[in-house]
Write an enzyme that holds these catalytic residues in place. Sequence first.
Site, mmCIF file in Angstrom:
data_model
loop_
_atom_site.group_PDB
_atom_site.id
_atom_site.type_symbol
_atom_site.label_atom_id
_atom_site.label_comp_id
_atom_site.label_asym_id
_atom_site.label_seq_id
_atom_site.Cartn_x
_atom_site.Cartn_y
_atom_site.Cartn_z
ATOM 1 N N ASP A 9 9.177 6.743 -5.890
ATOM 2 C CA ASP A 9 8.998 5.315 -6.566
ATOM 3 C C ASP A 9 8.318 4.986 -5.441
ATOM 4 O O ASP A 9 7.801 5.115 -4.127
ATOM 5 C CB ASP A 9 10.630 4.972 -6.744
ATOM 6 C CG ASP A 9 10.896 3.669 -6.930
ATOM 7 O OD1 ASP A 9 9.453 2.917 -7.330
ATOM 8 O OD2 ASP A 9 11.458 2.188 -6.487
ATOM 9 N N ASP B 177 8.597 0.794 -4.646
ATOM 10 C CA ASP B 177 9.318 -0.685 -4.479
ATOM 11 C C ASP B 177 10.302 -0.081 -3.506
ATOM 12 O O ASP B 177 11.215 0.650 -4.272
ATOM 13 C CB ASP B 177 8.519 -1.615 -4.643
ATOM 14 C CG ASP B 177 7.094 -2.288 -4.705
ATOM 15 O OD1 ASP B 177 6.741 -2.585 -3.872
ATOM 16 O OD2 ASP B 177 7.518 -2.632 -6.015
#
Length: 168
Positions: free
Chosen positions: A9, A11
């Site tokens: 992922d 952020d």
Amino acid sequence: MAAKALFLDRDGVVNLDGGYVHRIEDFHLVPGILDLCRRAKEKGYLVLVVTNQSGIGRGMFTEEDFTRLTEHMKDVFAAAGAEIADVFHCPSVDDGHPDRKPNSGLFLKARAAYGLDMASCVSVGDRERDIRAALAAGVGRNFLFSTEDAPTLATARVKTLDEVATWL
């Protein structure tokens, strides 16, 4: 032999989550991410980023802003010997969109693009929706990067990215 990938992922895993990060000056790496990606690459993993980017759909920034930051991120990683092979993103705010996590669309697009053996892949997310998306796509080992103590479907909860490297 089918390829394997380390799915990240963005952020909260690649960069510190400052809320809708889209400017280069606001992009700061999470400690340990470059080392993790170098180790994954040494072990034959492609490094792939899978990220919801609803700030685009909310009108907070543009696809061009996202692309500019993505190119900067890829340059930083390449200079450190930790190349990111590809970035898959979903700009939608609609939770029913097949690419928006917790749905598995981004992972499935990566599988199709790279011929991945999903059971041999690893994912790292900082939210349960990341884990749900990876599980739905058949990713074999999934790590929740979090200091919270809530229940998780992940293989393990990790507090540092170094902990993930031991599973590669």
